[in-house]
Motif scaffolding. Structure first.
Motif, PDB file in Angstrom:
ATOM      1  N   HIS A 125       0.863  -1.234  -0.112  1.00  0.00           N
ATOM      2  CA  HIS A 125      -0.059  -0.116  -0.129  1.00  0.00           C
ATOM      3  C   HIS A 125       0.832   1.318  -0.161  1.00  0.00           C
ATOM      4  N   PHE A 126       1.747   1.448  -0.953  1.00  0.00           N
ATOM      5  CA  PHE A 126       2.434   2.673  -1.277  1.00  0.00           C
ATOM      6  C   PHE A 126       2.576   2.944  -2.729  1.00  0.00           C
ATOM      7  N   PRO A 127       2.616   4.245  -3.020  1.00  0.00           N
ATOM      8  CA  PRO A 127       2.597   4.984  -4.470  1.00  0.00           C
ATOM      9  C   PRO A 127       3.992   4.287  -5.001  1.00  0.00           C
ATOM     10  N   ARG A 128       3.751   4.234  -6.459  1.00  0.00           N
ATOM     11  CA  ARG A 128       4.823   3.775  -7.092  1.00  0.00           C
ATOM     12  C   ARG A 128       4.628   4.487  -8.803  1.00  0.00           C
ATOM     13  N   ILE A 129       5.727   4.759  -9.278  1.00  0.00           N
ATOM     14  CA  ILE A 129       5.962   5.162 -10.613  1.00  0.00           C
ATOM     15  C   ILE A 129       6.793   4.266 -11.329  1.00  0.00           C
ATOM     16  N   ARG A 130       6.366   3.433 -12.304  1.00  0.00           N
ATOM     17  CA  ARG A 130       6.948   2.465 -13.149  1.00  0.00           C
ATOM     18  C   ARG A 130       7.170   3.268 -14.384  1.00  0.00           C
ATOM     19  N   VAL A 131       8.792   3.069 -14.782  1.00  0.00           N
ATOM     20  CA  VAL A 131       9.264   3.785 -15.995  1.00  0.00           C
ATOM     21  C   VAL A 131       9.726   2.615 -17.044  1.00  0.00           C
ATOM     22  N   GLY A 132       8.962   2.655 -18.278  1.00  0.00           N
ATOM     23  CA  GLY A 132       8.872   1.503 -19.229  1.00  0.00           C
ATOM     24  C   GLY A 132      10.397   1.703 -19.777  1.00  0.00           C
ATOM     25  N   VAL A 133      10.952   0.365 -19.741  1.00  0.00           N
ATOM     26  CA  VAL A 133      12.380   0.125 -20.484  1.00  0.00           C
ATOM     27  C   VAL A 133      11.982  -1.059 -21.828  1.00  0.00           C
ATOM     28  N   GLY A 134      10.778  -1.232 -22.168  1.00  0.00           N
ATOM     29  CA  GLY A 134      10.483  -1.909 -23.159  1.00  0.00           C
ATOM     30  C   GLY A 134      10.656  -3.493 -23.004  1.00  0.00           C
ATOM     31  N   ALA A 135      10.079  -4.215 -23.722  1.00  0.00           N
ATOM     32  CA  ALA A 135      10.010  -5.888 -23.614  1.00  0.00           C
ATOM     33  C   ALA A 135      11.438  -6.578 -23.974  1.00  0.00           C
ATOM     34  N   LYS A 136      11.653  -7.323 -23.252  1.00  0.00           N
ATOM     35  CA  LYS A 136      12.857  -7.956 -23.547  1.00  0.00           C
ATOM     36  C   LYS A 136      12.662  -8.925 -25.087  1.00  0.00           C
ATOM     37  N   PRO A 137      13.746  -8.789 -25.720  1.00  0.00           N
ATOM     38  CA  PRO A 137      13.741  -9.829 -27.127  1.00  0.00           C
ATOM     39  C   PRO A 137      13.501 -11.309 -26.761  1.00  0.00           C
ATOM     40  N   PRO A 138      12.659 -12.042 -27.613  1.00  0.00           N
ATOM     41  CA  PRO A 138      12.460 -13.661 -27.439  1.00  0.00           C
ATOM     42  C   PRO A 138      13.868 -13.966 -27.325  1.00  0.00           C
ATOM     43  N   ARG A 139      13.928 -15.071 -26.700  1.00  0.00           N
ATOM     44  CA  ARG A 139      15.222 -15.698 -26.521  1.00  0.00           C
ATOM     45  C   ARG A 139      16.325 -15.135 -25.715  1.00  0.00           C
ATOM     46  N   MET A 140      16.141 -13.902 -25.169  1.00  0.00           N
ATOM     47  CA  MET A 140      17.219 -13.391 -24.519  1.00  0.00           C
ATOM     48  C   MET A 140      16.941 -13.401 -22.975  1.00  0.00           C
ATOM     49  N   ASP A 141      17.895 -13.652 -22.330  1.00  0.00           N
ATOM     50  CA  ASP A 141      17.815 -13.819 -20.734  1.00  0.00           C
ATOM     51  C   ASP A 141      17.148 -12.547 -20.085  1.00  0.00           C
ATOM     52  N   LEU A 142      16.431 -12.593 -19.294  1.00  0.00           N
ATOM     53  CA  LEU A 142      15.744 -11.433 -18.738  1.00  0.00           C
ATOM     54  C   LEU A 142      16.838 -10.551 -17.923  1.00  0.00           C
ATOM     55  N   ALA A 143      17.869 -11.396 -17.290  1.00  0.00           N
ATOM     56  CA  ALA A 143      18.789 -10.382 -16.370  1.00  0.00           C
ATOM     57  C   ALA A 143      19.703  -9.721 -17.357  1.00  0.00           C
ATOM     58  N   ASP A 144      19.907 -10.423 -18.613  1.00  0.00           N
ATOM     59  CA  ASP A 144      20.940  -9.775 -19.526  1.00  0.00           C
ATOM     60  C   ASP A 144      20.327  -8.539 -20.159  1.00  0.00           C
ATOM     61  N   TYR A 145      18.869  -8.623 -20.260  1.00  0.00           N
ATOM     62  CA  TYR A 145      18.063  -7.554 -20.943  1.00  0.00           C
ATOM     63  C   TYR A 145      18.197  -6.249 -19.861  1.00  0.00           C
ATOM     64  N   VAL A 146      17.778  -6.525 -18.442  1.00  0.00           N
ATOM     65  CA  VAL A 146      17.389  -5.344 -17.613  1.00  0.00           C
ATOM     66  C   VAL A 146      18.977  -4.814 -17.315  1.00  0.00           C
ATOM     67  N   LEU A 147      20.137  -5.491 -17.334  1.00  0.00           N
ATOM     68  CA  LEU A 147      21.241  -4.995 -16.846  1.00  0.00           C
ATOM     69  C   LEU A 147      22.018  -4.525 -18.083  1.00  0.00           C
ATOM     70  N   GLY A 148      21.286  -4.482 -19.530  1.00  0.00           N
ATOM     71  CA  GLY A 148      21.857  -3.969 -20.536  1.00  0.00           C
ATOM     72  C   GLY A 148      21.580  -2.319 -20.730  1.00  0.00           C
ATOM     73  N   HIS A 149      22.143  -1.835 -21.597  1.00  0.00           N
ATOM     74  CA  HIS A 149      22.055  -0.479 -21.901  1.00  0.00           C
ATOM     75  C   HIS A 149      21.301  -0.306 -23.090  1.00  0.00           C
ATOM     76  N   PHE A 150      20.590   1.101 -22.915  1.00  0.00           N
ATOM     77  CA  PHE A 150      19.555   1.302 -23.885  1.00  0.00           C
ATOM     78  C   PHE A 150      20.310   1.498 -25.447  1.00  0.00           C
ATOM     79  N   PRO A 151      19.796   1.088 -26.281  1.00  0.00           N
ATOM     80  CA  PRO A 151      20.364   1.615 -27.835  1.00  0.00           C
ATOM     81  C   PRO A 151      20.110   3.030 -27.875  1.00  0.00           C
ATOM     82  N   SER A 152      20.965   3.520 -28.794  1.00  0.00           N
ATOM     83  CA  SER A 152      20.987   5.112 -28.970  1.00  0.00           C
ATOM     84  C   SER A 152      19.635   5.638 -29.398  1.00  0.00           C
TER      85      SER A 152
END
Length: 189
Positions: A125-152
């Motif tokens: 019961h606390f407020p939150r703001i989620r910031v979209g980072v986009g969906a991970k590509p198929p067959r890519m590991d989730l940890a690798d995706y969220v620990l990766g950098h954004f393309p230009s």
């Protein structure tokens, strides 16, 4: 008093990664309101200041994402604050890059950092703001995706999302949750 926690992982290795957009939004807030987030306390970097007339503590847990709740619980207990006085900003792979979703409360939605915060506080019961980072590509590991950098090509969108997250946070601490939701939850065209 209000605690605003931005989630991320400590260290230069993780700077600018998808998982660190919460840190980015906190940096944006700190700069806009001239708050130094450089005091090591409660296993976090914290800074005290005023946003829109409201005393705030900005918190960047240094426990790594999946243990964020341990640091946040320490802060909340030390200052004797209720969960309603906490605002958390973090990444979401279920939203387009830069899109925001603001909620007054709710589940972790599969986000391990939020799962840990909810478990440590014993409440969602606390407020939150989620910031979209986009969906991970198929067959890519989730940890690798969220620990990766954004393309230009995604950088302008994520910068805009981080800026809007900071603006929304300022509105929320001012007591303008509904206006913040109305303004920032709209789907981008």
């Amino acid at each position: 008093m209000f605690v605003i926690a931005g989630l991320g992982n400590p260290g230069l290795k993780y700077a600018g990664t998808r998982h660190n957009v919460g840190f980015g939004a906190l940096d944006e807030l700190a700069e806009a309101y001239r708050i130094s987030v450089d005091t090591g306390k409660h296993r976090a970097l914290i800074g005290k200041g005023v946003i829109e007339g409201q005393k705030v503590i900005l918190v960047k847990p240094q426990t790594y994402m999946n243990l964020s709740g341990e640091s946040i619980r320490e802060v909340m207990e030390y200052y004797k604050l209720s969960v309603e006085e906490l605002l958390v900003i973090y990444d979401d792979i279920n939203l387009d890059v830069g899109q925001l979703r603001i909620r007054e409360k709710g589940s972790a939605g599969g986000h391990n950092g939020m799962k840990n915060i909810i478990a440590c506080l014993g409440s969602d019961h606390f407020p939150r703001i989620r910031v979209g980072v986009g969906a991970k590509p198929p067959r890519m590991d989730l940890a690798d995706y969220v620990l990766g950098h954004f393309p230009s090509e995604e950088l302008p969108s994520v910068r805009e999302g981080i800026k809007h997250a900071a603006e929304a946070a300022a509105m929320i601490v001012k007591g303008e949750m509904a206006p913040a939701m109305n303004q920032f939850n709209a789907k981008k065209k």
